[in-house]
Enzyme design. Sequence first.
Site, PDB file in Angstrom:
ATOM      1  CD  GLU A 225      -6.324  10.126 -10.300  1.00 36.89           C
ATOM      2  OE1 GLU A 225      -5.561  10.886 -10.925  1.00 36.89           O
ATOM      3  OE2 GLU A 225      -7.532  10.365 -10.168  1.00 36.89           O
TER       4      GLU A 225
ATOM      5  CG  PHE B  33      -6.326  12.856  -0.046  1.00 30.49           C
ATOM      6  CD1 PHE B  33      -5.893  12.492  -1.321  1.00 30.49           C
ATOM      7  CD2 PHE B  33      -5.512  12.570   1.038  1.00 30.49           C
ATOM      8  CE1 PHE B  33      -4.682  11.833  -1.494  1.00 30.49           C
ATOM      9  CE2 PHE B  33      -4.305  11.910   0.866  1.00 30.49           C
ATOM     10  CZ  PHE B  33      -3.881  11.543  -0.401  1.00 30.49           C
ATOM     11  CB  VAL B  34     -11.125  17.121  -2.550  1.00 29.99           C
ATOM     12  CG1 VAL B  34     -12.012  15.964  -3.002  1.00 29.99           C
ATOM     13  CG2 VAL B  34     -11.861  18.435  -2.679  1.00 29.99           C
TER      14      VAL B  34
ATOM     15  CE1 TYR C  51      -0.767   7.662  -6.414  1.00 30.06           C
ATOM     16  CE2 TYR C  51      -2.643   7.919  -7.879  1.00 30.06           C
ATOM     17  CZ  TYR C  51      -2.054   7.318  -6.791  1.00 30.06           C
ATOM     18  OH  TYR C  51      -2.745   6.360  -6.089  1.00 30.06           O
TER      19      TYR C  51
ATOM     20  CG  HIS D 233     -10.605   3.685  -0.845  1.00 28.72           C
ATOM     21  ND1 HIS D 233     -10.094   3.403  -2.087  1.00 28.72           N
ATOM     22  CD2 HIS D 233      -9.622   3.446   0.036  1.00 28.72           C
ATOM     23  CE1 HIS D 233      -8.853   2.988  -1.964  1.00 28.72           C
ATOM     24  NE2 HIS D 233      -8.531   3.019  -0.683  1.00 28.72           N
TER      25      HIS D 233
ATOM     26  CB  SER E  44      -4.891   4.235  -8.458  1.00 28.53           C
ATOM     27  OG  SER E  44      -5.649   5.411  -8.563  1.00 28.53           O
TER      28      SER E  44
ATOM     29  CG  LEU F 106      -1.760  -1.235   1.496  1.00 27.99           C
ATOM     30  CD1 LEU F 106      -2.665  -1.006   2.705  1.00 27.99           C
ATOM     31  CD2 LEU F 106      -2.588  -1.597   0.276  1.00 27.99           C
TER      32      LEU F 106
HETATM   33  P1  NDP Z   1      -1.849   7.319   2.361  1.00 25.88           P
HETATM   34  O1  NDP Z   1      -1.223   8.478   1.677  1.00 25.88           O
HETATM   35  O2  NDP Z   1      -2.795   7.547   3.493  1.00 25.88           O
HETATM   36  O3  NDP Z   1      -0.695   6.340   2.892  1.00 25.88           O
HETATM   37  C1  NDP Z   1       0.470   6.111   2.148  1.00 25.88           C
HETATM   38  C2  NDP Z   1       1.396   5.222   2.951  1.00 25.88           C
HETATM   39  O4  NDP Z   1       2.606   5.009   2.206  1.00 25.88           O
HETATM   40  C3  NDP Z   1       1.813   5.829   4.301  1.00 25.88           C
HETATM   41  O5  NDP Z   1       1.871   4.806   5.271  1.00 25.88           O
HETATM   42  C4  NDP Z   1       3.218   6.333   3.985  1.00 25.88           C
HETATM   43  O6  NDP Z   1       4.058   6.416   5.122  1.00 25.88           O
HETATM   44  C5  NDP Z   1       3.713   5.235   3.057  1.00 25.88           C
HETATM   45  N1  NDP Z   1       4.894   5.647   2.302  1.00 25.88           N
HETATM   46  C6  NDP Z   1       5.006   6.674   1.455  1.00 25.88           C
HETATM   47  N2  NDP Z   1       6.248   6.741   0.972  1.00 25.88           N
HETATM   48  C7  NDP Z   1       6.949   5.723   1.532  1.00 25.88           C
HETATM   49  C8  NDP Z   1       8.287   5.267   1.437  1.00 25.88           C
HETATM   50  N3  NDP Z   1       9.169   5.873   0.665  1.00 25.88           N
HETATM   51  N4  NDP Z   1       8.663   4.188   2.152  1.00 25.88           N
HETATM   52  C9  NDP Z   1       7.771   3.555   2.963  1.00 25.88           C
HETATM   53  N5  NDP Z   1       6.492   3.941   3.104  1.00 25.88           N
HETATM   54  C10 NDP Z   1       6.084   5.014   2.385  1.00 25.88           C
HETATM   55  O7  NDP Z   1      -2.563   6.452   1.203  1.00 25.88           O
HETATM   56  P2  NDP Z   1      -3.889   5.547   1.266  1.00 25.88           P
HETATM   57  O8  NDP Z   1      -3.871   4.739   2.491  1.00 25.88           O
HETATM   58  O9  NDP Z   1      -5.064   6.386   0.935  1.00 25.88           O
HETATM   59  O10 NDP Z   1      -3.666   4.608  -0.013  1.00 25.88           O
HETATM   60  C11 NDP Z   1      -2.965   3.369   0.089  1.00 25.88           C
HETATM   61  C12 NDP Z   1      -2.490   2.955  -1.285  1.00 25.88           C
HETATM   62  O11 NDP Z   1      -3.599   2.809  -2.160  1.00 25.88           O
HETATM   63  C13 NDP Z   1      -1.560   3.955  -1.977  1.00 25.88           C
HETATM   64  O12 NDP Z   1      -0.647   3.201  -2.753  1.00 25.88           O
HETATM   65  C14 NDP Z   1      -2.487   4.746  -2.868  1.00 25.88           C
HETATM   66  O13 NDP Z   1      -1.771   5.285  -3.956  1.00 25.88           O
HETATM   67  C15 NDP Z   1      -3.441   3.655  -3.301  1.00 25.88           C
HETATM   68  N6  NDP Z   1      -4.777   4.082  -3.657  1.00 25.88           N
HETATM   69  C16 NDP Z   1      -5.516   4.840  -2.785  1.00 25.88           C
HETATM   70  C17 NDP Z   1      -6.809   5.185  -3.075  1.00 25.88           C
HETATM   71  C18 NDP Z   1      -7.636   6.018  -2.162  1.00 25.88           C
HETATM   72  O14 NDP Z   1      -8.671   6.529  -2.610  1.00 25.88           O
HETATM   73  N7  NDP Z   1      -7.267   6.144  -0.895  1.00 25.88           N
HETATM   74  C19 NDP Z   1      -7.446   4.729  -4.358  1.00 25.88           C
HETATM   75  C20 NDP Z   1      -6.576   3.904  -5.176  1.00 25.88           C
HETATM   76  C21 NDP Z   1      -5.310   3.600  -4.826  1.00 25.88           C
HETATM   77  P3  NDP Z   1       4.117   7.762   6.032  1.00 25.88           P
HETATM   78  O15 NDP Z   1       2.979   7.609   7.004  1.00 25.88           O
HETATM   79  O16 NDP Z   1       5.464   7.655   6.626  1.00 25.88           O
HETATM   80  O17 NDP Z   1       3.932   8.925   5.103  1.00 25.88           O
HETATM   81  P1  GDR Z   2      -7.654  12.182  -6.358  1.00 30.00           P
HETATM   82  O1  GDR Z   2      -8.159  12.753  -4.946  1.00 30.00           O
HETATM   83  O2  GDR Z   2      -6.802  13.132  -7.080  1.00 30.00           O
HETATM   84  O3  GDR Z   2      -8.879  11.674  -7.069  1.00 30.00           O
HETATM   85  O4  GDR Z   2      -6.725  10.969  -5.913  1.00 30.00           O
HETATM   86  P2  GDR Z   2      -8.303  14.227  -4.379  1.00 30.00           P
HETATM   87  O5  GDR Z   2      -9.208  14.112  -3.223  1.00 30.00           O
HETATM   88  O6  GDR Z   2      -6.977  14.877  -4.170  1.00 30.00           O
HETATM   89  O7  GDR Z   2      -9.020  15.022  -5.595  1.00 30.00           O
HETATM   90  C1  GDR Z   2     -10.295  14.650  -6.083  1.00 30.00           C
HETATM   91  C2  GDR Z   2     -10.812  15.725  -7.032  1.00 30.00           C
HETATM   92  O8  GDR Z   2     -11.123  16.889  -6.271  1.00 30.00           O
HETATM   93  C3  GDR Z   2     -10.664  18.025  -6.991  1.00 30.00           C
HETATM   94  N1  GDR Z   2     -10.415  19.142  -6.079  1.00 30.00           N
HETATM   95  C4  GDR Z   2      -9.501  19.164  -5.088  1.00 30.00           C
HETATM   96  N2  GDR Z   2      -8.629  18.234  -4.667  1.00 30.00           N
HETATM   97  C5  GDR Z   2      -7.843  18.530  -3.597  1.00 30.00           C
HETATM   98  N3  GDR Z   2      -6.988  17.607  -3.131  1.00 30.00           N
HETATM   99  N4  GDR Z   2      -7.887  19.756  -2.982  1.00 30.00           N
HETATM  100  C6  GDR Z   2      -8.735  20.741  -3.395  1.00 30.00           C
HETATM  101  O9  GDR Z   2      -8.755  21.833  -2.835  1.00 30.00           O
HETATM  102  C7  GDR Z   2      -9.596  20.426  -4.492  1.00 30.00           C
HETATM  103  N5  GDR Z   2     -10.569  21.124  -5.138  1.00 30.00           N
HETATM  104  C8  GDR Z   2     -11.059  20.339  -6.084  1.00 30.00           C
HETATM  105  C9  GDR Z   2      -9.403  17.553  -7.686  1.00 30.00           C
HETATM  106  O10 GDR Z   2      -9.048  18.421  -8.764  1.00 30.00           O
HETATM  107  C10 GDR Z   2      -9.819  16.151  -8.123  1.00 30.00           C
HETATM  108  O11 GDR Z   2     -10.455  16.218  -9.373  1.00 30.00           O
HETATM  109  C11 GDR Z   2      -7.103  10.099  -4.847  1.00 30.00           C
HETATM  110  C12 GDR Z   2      -5.816   9.630  -4.153  1.00 30.00           C
HETATM  111  O12 GDR Z   2      -6.159   8.912  -2.991  1.00 30.00           O
HETATM  112  C13 GDR Z   2      -5.010   8.729  -5.059  1.00 30.00           C
HETATM  113  O13 GDR Z   2      -3.907   8.187  -4.330  1.00 30.00           O
HETATM  114  C14 GDR Z   2      -5.926   7.600  -5.548  1.00 30.00           C
HETATM  115  O14 GDR Z   2      -5.215   6.740  -6.412  1.00 30.00           O
HETATM  116  C15 GDR Z   2      -7.146   8.176  -6.252  1.00 30.00           C
HETATM  117  O15 GDR Z   2      -7.845   8.996  -5.334  1.00 30.00           O
HETATM  118  C16 GDR Z   2      -8.093   7.094  -6.741  1.00 30.00           C
END
Ligand code: NDP
Ligand code: GDR
Length: 332
Positions: A125, A186-187, A147, A177, A123, A78
Amino acid sequence: MPRVLITGVTGQDGSYLAEMLIGKGYEVYGLIRRTSLVIDDRIRHLLDDVRLIDADLLDQLSLIKAVQTARPDEVYNLAAMSFVPTSFVQPVLTGEYTALGVAKMLEAVRLADWPIRFYQASSSEMFGKVHEIPQRETTPYHPRSPYGVAKVYGHWITVNYRESYKMYACCGILFNHESPRRGLEFVTRKISHAVARIKLGLQKELRLGNLDAKRDWGFAGDYVEAMWLMLQQAEPDDFVISTDETHSVGEFVRLAFECAGISNWQDYVRVDPNLLRPADVDILIGDSTKARTKLGWKPRVTFPELVEMMVKSDLDAEARGNTRAAIQATVR
Ligand code: NDP
Ligand code: GDR
């Protein structure tokens, strides 16, 4: 007792996954990287049950040692640089973490002399400038950010290891999620946090970028269950995980303000051009039929329930203290 290694255990998904697997009787190991401040807020309530191993995605040897120490039956990869805007500012570092980090973890797993099942966090994305609506496992990828490009590499290298080395490796193509543990940048969490502070008179306005972007938003707690299910099948495969509904950022904003009893939300929201991305993803909506049919998975939390859960959690925590308290409040 099955053993599991989670990279990214300190993140949103890692914390929910660790919690779920502890409940299922797993011995849970998690990677943690050294920082000058301790950042274990999301898993502080689990620290008696999670064994933390120092490692970093940039350091191949640390990942090999982590696998050898944990001796896991399952690895959930993750960890990543997961914030899209930062990937435009640091495209190379994003590639190192989010793309090559996957190859490093796969190599660490391949060196093990026992079978390990591997999950890769792919993802939605990757679909980016979408080629079809809704998006399913067969939809072509067209990522719109460094990304997204890095995630495409992580996805295909995982498929490649499965095909080349007969590894049990799965990619979960997860749509957005969220949860009360979502990072504040995140938004959705930016909105729920700001709404709570505006309601309590602690903040005057909420600055956002693209209000028209549409996302398929689910609850993180539901999505980690799908990750686990993928690793329990007879054969490895890739699955789209989504609610199959889409909503705009503007809709999320309106609903969040309504949850706090504020109807004139337009008075508080400002569109800030600095928050627009060089290229954005306009619409995401998944088709999770394959997961629903083959894994028997379906999301439980609806979109209005998700918004309400996040706003309530931030209201509770902000009424009591600050943001760190907000994160901790959600794990109690
Ligand atoms: P978070 O940003 O909340 O967590 C990311 C994690 O990765 C943290 O534990 C962070 O550690 C760790 N990390 C980052 N860089 C490194 C590194 N260099 N070495 C070791 N650990 C590292 O992400 P989410 O929990 O939301 O997402 C989990 C995974 O799922 C990610 O890969 C994300 O891209 C992917 N994903 C997420 C979605 C979403 O909507 N949430 C949707 C689709 C995919 P630290 O706490 O130290 O920063
Ligand atoms: P996303 O999530 O880029 O889909 O990636 P984010 O919540 O950052 O943005 C969603 C949408 O909202 C619009 N937006 C803003 N976004 C942020 N962060 N801040 C703002 O102020 C804002 N205003 C509008 C963005 O333009 C975008 O369209 C997330 C991450 O968790 C990824 O790691 C993961 O892979 C994808 O979801 C699925």
